[in-house]
Design a protein around this motif. Sequence first.
Motif, PDB file in Angstrom:
ATOM      1  N   SER A  19     -71.701  21.088 -50.735  1.00 39.31           N
ATOM      2  CA  SER A  19     -71.164  19.739 -50.650  1.00 39.31           C
ATOM      3  C   SER A  19     -70.698  19.423 -49.243  1.00 39.31           C
ATOM      4  CB  SER A  19     -69.992  19.568 -51.624  1.00 39.31           C
ATOM      5  OG  SER A  19     -68.878  20.321 -51.208  1.00 39.31           O
ATOM      6  N   SER A  20     -70.211  20.423 -48.518  1.00 39.99           N
ATOM      7  CA  SER A  20     -69.721  20.160 -47.165  1.00 39.99           C
ATOM      8  C   SER A  20     -70.851  19.840 -46.204  1.00 39.99           C
ATOM      9  CB  SER A  20     -68.936  21.370 -46.652  1.00 39.99           C
ATOM     10  OG  SER A  20     -69.809  22.448 -46.423  1.00 39.99           O
ATOM     11  N   ALA A  22     -73.393  17.880 -47.121  1.00 41.59           N
ATOM     12  CA  ALA A  22     -74.024  16.630 -47.536  1.00 41.59           C
ATOM     13  C   ALA A  22     -73.964  15.602 -46.408  1.00 41.59           C
ATOM     14  CB  ALA A  22     -73.337  16.084 -48.782  1.00 41.59           C
ATOM     15  N   GLY A  23     -75.085  14.923 -46.156  1.00 46.59           N
ATOM     16  CA  GLY A  23     -75.121  13.868 -45.151  1.00 46.59           C
ATOM     17  C   GLY A  23     -75.081  14.354 -43.719  1.00 46.59           C
ATOM     18  N   LYS A  24     -75.260  15.640 -43.469  1.00 49.48           N
ATOM     19  CA  LYS A  24     -75.095  16.174 -42.122  1.00 49.48           C
ATOM     20  C   LYS A  24     -76.097  15.572 -41.143  1.00 49.48           C
ATOM     21  CE  LYS A  24     -74.759  20.498 -39.517  1.00 49.48           C
ATOM     22  NZ  LYS A  24     -75.554  20.048 -38.375  1.00 49.48           N
ATOM     23  N   ARG A  36     -68.029  20.824 -38.389  1.00 50.97           N
ATOM     24  CA  ARG A  36     -67.671  20.606 -39.791  1.00 50.97           C
ATOM     25  C   ARG A  36     -66.787  21.740 -40.280  1.00 50.97           C
ATOM     26  NH1 ARG A  36     -70.484  17.175 -42.966  1.00 50.97           N
ATOM     27  NH2 ARG A  36     -72.052  15.909 -41.911  1.00 50.97           N
ATOM     28  N   GLY A 176     -70.382  12.059 -46.402  1.00 45.16           N
ATOM     29  CA  GLY A 176     -70.293  13.496 -46.583  1.00 45.16           C
ATOM     30  C   GLY A 176     -68.978  14.117 -46.190  1.00 45.16           C
ATOM     31  N   SER A 191     -64.532  18.271 -45.412  1.00 48.83           N
ATOM     32  CA  SER A 191     -64.784  17.908 -46.802  1.00 48.83           C
ATOM     33  C   SER A 191     -63.498  17.497 -47.498  1.00 48.83           C
ATOM     34  CB  SER A 191     -65.420  19.088 -47.549  1.00 48.83           C
ATOM     35  OG  SER A 191     -66.687  19.390 -47.019  1.00 48.83           O
TER      36      SER A 191
END
Length: 333
Positions: A19-20, A22-24, A36, A176, A191
């Motif tokens: 999940s961390s 996501a959208g990277k 991140r 994200g 996150s």
Amino acid sequence: KSPSRFLAGIRNPTMLASSSMAGKGREDEMTGPVERVDVLVAGGGYVGLSAALAIAASVPGARVALADPRPWRDASGDLRAFAVAAAGRRMLSALGVWDGLVGEAEPVREMIVTDSRLDDLIRPVFLTFERQRDGDPLAHMLPNGPLVAALGAAAEAAGVRFLTPDSVLATEQSPGGRQVTLASGKTLIASLVVAADGARSRLRSEAGIGINSWNYGQSGIVATIEHDRPHEGRAEEHFLPAGPFAVLPLKGGNRSSLVWSERTDIADRLVAGAPFLFDAELVRRIGHRLGEVRVVGRKQAFPLGLTLARRFTADRLALIGDAAHAIHPIAGQ
């Protein structure tokens, strides 16, 4: 993703890691490479350090960072001491730091509570608490410095990355994660952001979370005192017209922590005024049971009030400690 959903990921590190990310790609295209982390804790007191350590120790591989203007090694200037009840001691044991703190912790074996006027010749004891034979102490008195040092060292060993001296300047929701801007100018994506930045939390205000609050009009004077006679593990709390006055035993037998509630203007004058005036007022309140009493080092005064956040969470943000709820320290221990 809500903090409650994030905490579900604590039990499933794979979910957390995926999940961390996501959208990277989308974010990197817009802003360039951005660091991140899974969790960013804002605030390096004992609350923030405990949270960072607990997450890092519970989730192998989790990227946990902590930002605070003051490195944890500089906590010795805070004169407060804490009454650590049994639940707190068990938590510190679970975090792996209690064994190293036992040498700094003084067991509270007895506590008396009185309620009287300042000039009453006799202060009748209204409540007495004693530990049961062979039972746990009522609490342990633990100075802030050793507590923060132990938590900081353990968090560092667990892999928490310390961004100090630095602080969270602003955050905003982004694809994200929550984009965090630090006072140093550094930007990262988290996150989850954990606000452990105190009763006047900047992050709580920024998130639009309202509070219910009450100013007591008092400050708590804290100091360490030495006395000729040993305290024998006894804590005293006197309820006086100006507010609670507590003498709490520290390690060594002849040292105690003072928590003295006074009207704010009087407290400021006492702390800033001539030492002999402070000593005279101290003796009026503490009496002569401990023999001659003297202040060791500096005195500090902290404003007292009640603050209760109307929500403890927002998008990818969780409030903990005084950022969520702050009450009178005598009641909160």
